[in-house]
Enzyme design. Structure first.
Site, mmCIF file in Angstrom:
data_model
loop_
_atom_site.group_PDB
_atom_site.id
_atom_site.type_symbol
_atom_site.label_atom_id
_atom_site.label_comp_id
_atom_site.label_asym_id
_atom_site.label_seq_id
_atom_site.Cartn_x
_atom_site.Cartn_y
_atom_site.Cartn_z
ATOM 1 N N HIS A 51 -1.437 -0.808 14.324
ATOM 2 C CA HIS A 51 -2.087 -0.355 13.099
ATOM 3 C C HIS A 51 -3.122 -1.402 12.696
ATOM 4 O O HIS A 51 -3.023 -2.573 13.090
ATOM 5 C CB HIS A 51 -1.068 -0.196 11.977
ATOM 6 C CG HIS A 51 -0.157 0.970 12.158
ATOM 7 N ND1 HIS A 51 0.493 1.566 11.097
ATOM 8 C CD2 HIS A 51 0.238 1.654 13.256
ATOM 9 C CE1 HIS A 51 1.237 2.563 11.532
ATOM 10 N NE2 HIS A 51 1.100 2.636 12.846
ATOM 11 N N GLU A 53 -3.607 -3.040 9.954
ATOM 12 C CA GLU A 53 -3.058 -4.201 9.250
ATOM 13 C C GLU A 53 -2.374 -5.170 10.207
ATOM 14 O O GLU A 53 -2.562 -6.387 10.110
ATOM 15 C CB GLU A 53 -2.034 -3.753 8.192
ATOM 16 C CG GLU A 53 -2.592 -2.816 7.154
ATOM 17 C CD GLU A 53 -2.397 -1.332 7.483
ATOM 18 O OE1 GLU A 53 -2.174 -0.555 6.539
ATOM 19 O OE2 GLU A 53 -2.466 -0.954 8.673
ATOM 20 N N CYS A 81 1.726 1.723 5.578
ATOM 21 C CA CYS A 81 3.016 2.363 5.837
ATOM 22 C C CYS A 81 4.124 1.316 5.666
ATOM 23 O O CYS A 81 3.852 0.143 5.393
ATOM 24 C CB CYS A 81 3.038 2.940 7.252
ATOM 25 S SG CYS A 81 3.022 1.668 8.545
ATOM 26 N N CYS A 84 3.781 -1.735 8.086
ATOM 27 C CA CYS A 84 2.713 -2.649 7.707
ATOM 28 C C CYS A 84 3.029 -3.372 6.398
ATOM 29 O O CYS A 84 2.759 -4.572 6.273
ATOM 30 C CB CYS A 84 1.398 -1.897 7.612
ATOM 31 S SG CYS A 84 0.834 -1.312 9.237
#
Length: 151
Positions: A51, A53, A81, A84
């Site tokens: 992801h 992040e 999410c 993260c």
């Protein structure tokens, strides 16, 4: 300056869009300078942890030679999410600026808020709605294009 950094995160989101990844972008800032950038590329890399992040956190830790990002701020185009948000807590990021919220998997206020769980030893400040319309637009455009291509 918040708008400037979020526009840099949007440039990262565009990189994801260009390779047909969900367009999420992120930058990490320390002392007024961007020290790391990341975008979503979990499809391309076949890695569910890639992801925006997480990618930015990995780069920032490498740059600072520390897993602690205490004096850093994160700018991310979409609400993180749970994975993260957990990584943000673990890395000790001070504040997260969020472009738009994620009503399906957001873990910083939409579905639930990991940052407000006072059982954790680190608490993260948040500010939302930075360049919100631009952050929403890139996501809407992407999913519209994705639906068209699957017809």
């Amino acid at each position: 300056m918040k708008t400037h950094y979020m526009k840099e995160a949007l440039k990262q989101a565009q990189k994801a869009y260009d390779i047909m990844e969900i367009p999420v972008g992120c930058v990490i800032v320390k002392d007024g300078k961007i020290i790391a950038r990341g975008y979503n590329n979990k499809e391309t890399k076949t890695d569910s942890t890639n992801h925006a992040e997480i990618n930015a956190i990995r780069k920032a830790c490498k740059k600072l030679k520390s897993w602690r990002l205490n004096d850093c701020e994160m700018y991310v185009t979409l609400e993180p999410c749970a994975m993260c948000a957990g990584a943000i807590i673990q890395s000790r990021i001070r504040k997260v600026y969020i472009g738009t919220m994620d009503e399906k998997t957001g873990s910083c206020g939409s579905v639930f808020n990991l940052f407000e769980d006072y059982k954790f030893n680190h608490h993260v400040e948040t500010e939302t709605g930075i360049c919100q319309s631009e952050c929403e637009k890139i996501l809407k455009d992407f999913f519209k294009e994705l639906r068209k291509s699957k017809r």
